[in-house]
Design a protein around this motif. Sequence first.
Motif, short mmCIF file in Angstrom:
data_model
loop_
_atom_site.label_atom_id
_atom_site.label_comp_id
_atom_site.label_asym_id
_atom_site.label_seq_id
_atom_site.Cartn_x
_atom_site.Cartn_y
_atom_site.Cartn_z
N GLY A 19 5.89 36.56 12.31
CA GLY A 19 6.40 37.87 12.70
C GLY A 19 5.41 38.97 12.42
O GLY A 19 4.22 38.73 12.14
N GLU A 20 5.90 40.19 12.44
CA GLU A 20 5.03 41.34 12.33
C GLU A 20 4.49 41.55 10.92
O GLU A 20 3.49 42.24 10.72
CB GLU A 20 5.76 42.60 12.80
N LEU A 21 5.15 40.97 9.90
CA LEU A 21 4.70 41.09 8.52
C LEU A 21 5.13 39.82 7.79
O LEU A 21 6.32 39.50 7.76
CB LEU A 21 5.33 42.32 7.88
N SER A 22 4.18 39.09 7.22
CA SER A 22 4.53 37.80 6.62
C SER A 22 3.76 37.57 5.32
O SER A 22 2.53 37.63 5.29
CB SER A 22 4.20 36.67 7.60
N VAL A 23 4.51 37.29 4.24
CA VAL A 23 3.90 36.97 2.94
C VAL A 23 3.28 35.58 2.99
O VAL A 23 3.88 34.63 3.51
CB VAL A 23 4.96 37.04 1.83
N LEU A 24 2.09 35.45 2.42
CA LEU A 24 1.40 34.15 2.35
C LEU A 24 1.51 33.52 0.96
O LEU A 24 1.82 32.34 0.84
CB LEU A 24 -0.07 34.32 2.73
N PHE A 25 1.24 34.31 -0.08
CA PHE A 25 1.35 33.79 -1.44
C PHE A 25 1.42 34.96 -2.41
O PHE A 25 1.11 36.10 -2.06
CB PHE A 25 0.18 32.86 -1.79
N SER A 26 1.82 34.66 -3.64
CA SER A 26 1.88 35.68 -4.69
C SER A 26 1.71 35.00 -6.03
O SER A 26 2.11 33.83 -6.21
CB SER A 26 3.22 36.41 -4.64
N GLY A 27 1.09 35.70 -6.99
CA GLY A 27 0.88 35.09 -8.30
C GLY A 27 0.48 36.12 -9.33
O GLY A 27 0.51 37.32 -9.09
N HIS A 28 0.11 35.65 -10.50
CA HIS A 28 -0.41 36.52 -11.54
C HIS A 28 -1.38 35.74 -12.41
O HIS A 28 -1.30 34.51 -12.50
CB HIS A 28 0.69 37.15 -12.38
N ALA A 29 -2.32 36.44 -13.03
CA ALA A 29 -3.36 35.78 -13.81
C ALA A 29 -4.03 36.77 -14.74
O ALA A 29 -3.95 37.98 -14.57
CB ALA A 29 -4.41 35.16 -12.88
N TRP A 94 -0.55 39.75 -7.84
CA TRP A 94 -1.04 39.98 -6.50
C TRP A 94 -0.08 39.40 -5.46
O TRP A 94 0.77 38.55 -5.74
CB TRP A 94 -2.42 39.36 -6.31
N VAL A 95 -0.23 39.89 -4.22
CA VAL A 95 0.49 39.34 -3.08
C VAL A 95 -0.43 39.41 -1.87
O VAL A 95 -1.13 40.41 -1.66
CB VAL A 95 1.81 40.10 -2.81
N ALA A 96 -0.44 38.33 -1.09
CA ALA A 96 -1.23 38.27 0.14
C ALA A 96 -0.28 38.22 1.33
O ALA A 96 0.78 37.59 1.28
CB ALA A 96 -2.13 37.03 0.14
N PHE A 97 -0.67 38.88 2.41
CA PHE A 97 0.18 38.89 3.60
C PHE A 97 -0.67 39.15 4.83
O PHE A 97 -1.84 39.54 4.75
CB PHE A 97 1.27 39.96 3.47
N LYS A 98 -0.07 38.93 5.99
CA LYS A 98 -0.74 39.21 7.25
C LYS A 98 0.32 39.53 8.30
O LYS A 98 1.51 39.48 8.02
CB LYS A 98 -1.63 38.05 7.68
N GLY A 99 -0.12 39.82 9.52
CA GLY A 99 0.80 40.14 10.60
C GLY A 99 0.39 41.42 11.29
O GLY A 99 -0.24 42.30 10.68
#
Length: 289
Positions: A19-29, A94-99
């Motif tokens: 879709g127009e906005l989509s989360v790919l992954f998220s984490g912390h470090a 962090w969070v990665a996304f695209k769209g």
Amino acid sequence: MHLHHSFYTLGVNSLPSHGELSVLFSGHAKPRPSHQVGPAVRNYYLLHTVMSGRGTFEIEGKQYDCERGDTFIIFPEVLFTYTSDAVTPWYYRWVAFKGPLSQPLLDSLGMTPAQPIVHLHDLRDVIRIYRRLEYTLKHSAYPELADLEANGLLRLMLKEFGVENAGRLAFHTQSAIPDIDRQIKQAVRWLSLQYAQQISIEDLSRTLGYHRTHLSKMFKQATGLSPMKFLLKVRMERARELLDGQKHLTIDHVASSVGFTDALYFSKQFRKWYGSSPTEYRAGRRTNA
């Protein structure tokens, strides 16, 4: 990768939508002192929010010192480098996304390669969103629903950044618009969306906080129609759309769908507006087709 971190955890979206906005992954470090990523590029958007410690972020030849509360943004195909401090290395989420909506949305929030840092004075809401986001991606028994929830959480997070940036955003200039003008625009939207309900000018005036006489006068000056005439226009245009496109709907159905409890009264109003009854209008459309 984990050799360069005191700890590192990641949740991946196993079924990201297209879709127009989509989360790919998220984490912390928590990277080790002086740990560096880049110079490199990514093919997605990546937000890092610093929870503690310090580090630097470099993009388009500019370097930014980041600490607790700062979020730095990596943009697709834009060269970046980020490095944890040698003495007090940062801990971040962090969070990665695209769209296709990603760039226009970030632009509207004032988050661009020229302004890649947003500082949050209060991290509590964003931390809660990050935690839930990562947990959802890691533990959901229904990946399709995890994707739906993750994308909603991302929007909530971006809203927090928008609130922090509000003072320099385009929509902030609306505060210069006179109050009555904003209220008239709101009245237009309200009538355009609520036309199927039983509406009176008293309802509208009460919702907007104006005396009905004043509101009616200002509304007509702005639109050329009284509020009730404008409402009738919206209803008639919607009725015509339904008569054109929803052949299975009866006249009673159409009347109810546009806010009339009496189909006969609706038909009379439709005839006054278009010069033919709903039945005649539909028949004429079929003949012309």
